[in-house]
Design an enzyme around this catalytic site. Sequence first.
Site, mmCIF file in Angstrom:
data_model
loop_
_atom_site.group_PDB
_atom_site.id
_atom_site.type_symbol
_atom_site.label_atom_id
_atom_site.label_comp_id
_atom_site.label_asym_id
_atom_site.label_seq_id
_atom_site.Cartn_x
_atom_site.Cartn_y
_atom_site.Cartn_z
ATOM 1 C CB THR A 16 -10.788 -2.180 8.010
ATOM 2 O OG1 THR A 16 -12.185 -2.089 7.673
ATOM 3 C CG2 THR A 16 -10.112 -0.877 7.653
ATOM 4 C CB SER A 17 -9.451 -7.588 9.106
ATOM 5 O OG SER A 17 -9.530 -7.791 7.718
ATOM 6 C CG ASP A 52 -13.348 3.569 15.145
ATOM 7 O OD1 ASP A 52 -12.979 3.844 16.307
ATOM 8 O OD2 ASP A 52 -13.721 4.427 14.327
ATOM 9 N NE ARG A 84 -8.912 2.331 11.735
ATOM 10 C CZ ARG A 84 -10.165 2.822 11.644
ATOM 11 N NH1 ARG A 84 -10.362 4.114 11.431
ATOM 12 N NH2 ARG A 84 -11.205 2.023 11.732
ATOM 13 C CD GLU A 158 -11.540 9.186 11.553
ATOM 14 O OE1 GLU A 158 -12.512 8.477 11.859
ATOM 15 O OE2 GLU A 158 -10.391 9.015 12.005
ATOM 16 C CG ASP A 192 -15.170 9.217 14.064
ATOM 17 O OD1 ASP A 192 -15.730 9.377 15.161
ATOM 18 O OD2 ASP A 192 -14.698 8.134 13.690
ATOM 19 C CG LEU A 259 -17.200 -1.577 5.249
ATOM 20 C CD1 LEU A 259 -18.598 -1.090 5.586
ATOM 21 C CD2 LEU A 259 -16.244 -1.274 6.389
ATOM 22 C CG ASP A 388 -5.271 17.621 -28.517
ATOM 23 O OD1 ASP A 388 -5.520 16.844 -27.556
ATOM 24 O OD2 ASP A 388 -5.687 18.786 -28.555
#
Length: 433
Positions: A16-17, A52, A84, A158, A192, A259, A388
């Site tokens: 995420t950024s 967020d 997001r 969440e 969360d 992160l 097997d």
Amino acid sequence: MTERRHGRQFVRTFFTSPTAVEGEDDSAKMLRRAIQLRGMQAPDVWVPDNEDATAPSMRDEGARNIVEVVSEDGADFPGEIHPRVVWHRDSPSARYRGFQHMLEITDPEGGAVEHIDGFVIPEVGDIDDWKKADEFFTIVENEHGLEEGSLTMSVIIESGQAELAMESLRDEMGKPTNNLERLFLLVNGEVDYTKDMRAMTPTGSLPPWPELRHNTSRGASAAGLIAVDGPYDDIRNVEGYRTRMTENQAKGMIGIWSLTPGQVVEANTSPLPPKTGSWLLDVDGQRVELESEDGIEVYDGDYVSLDALGDDYELLVGSTTRTLTGEELHEELLKMTSYVPSMDDIVDSMEEFEAAKEAGRGAIAMERSTTLRIGQTEFDISTDRMWDEATYQAAMTPISLFQDVYENRPDQHEELEERYGADVVERAMQVGR
């Protein structure tokens, strides 16, 4: 496991950024850095995070930044791009705002949508809430003339509601009243989730939530989706991150939230088979990797010692000393040791089994042997493992992962060939096909 519904069979990294950084001359600078990542530093799934990670006052600008950065450089990004957006099961206004941002990001006039693979929806509730999000996707697609189902939907688990909703997926997906087949990733959101469960720990740290990770992995397997674990926020604790990934992989959860680019590298390489095989010795409940010296596996610690006494042996483990015959020692050392196969080892075994199967044999014995040195005493051990079809299929999982990575991430070809060698890579791409 149900067949995967999308092209990617595995996702190792979910990175995420923030979409807009307040107080900077270029609020999109974090997006510009992330979209330039390549090779092992580039994630399988990149998430421009307009929830967020971005201040509420900056989210409108963040949506515009996504359009600008992705339209300019999205064609060259080697992973998938899944922004997001804001959403909340209890907030119609949050859902509406997320919908508006989805409309803006996918507007063909902006030029970003051709590089956008889907969206990540946080804070979902019960299955009806998932359907609301799915309906917004369908509206967005129809509004902009996109093919229905072309945008995938990933959700972050969440809440207890979302965790229970995973049990409904098998019944709901495929109904003509929804497009839930667009679902792609199920992602844990432990922070969360902890809040929603009203959970507490004495230190204030997050509970480990092994049940949530198991349930998410199970839900993904049952519905043909991909499970991803949540963020590991102690970003300097590399060993802790590796331990978390190893635990997850034993649950079938290959992917993890990353992160930092450093965590991306760790998460990209962790599930891949090792370059070289290694022997492990059980030492006081911990598996210690033995040092290999000229084909001999050496233990140089104090907890275990071994001495030859004529035809017998004296084995000391901790404070317990036992006198054993050679046969008894062999059996004891087999219990105490294990082997981690390399990529080459796995491919060798699979090729041998494939040849045996073509010759009409349904099962074969595979031998594994080595010489151990404990203190000054050397001892040979060997074991046979029956292979097997079920064993073969289990061994195929890491090879399938490698094949999926190699096919979907050409930017990593050079690093993979440096890691394993071109011959091993070529053979790995052929087995099981």
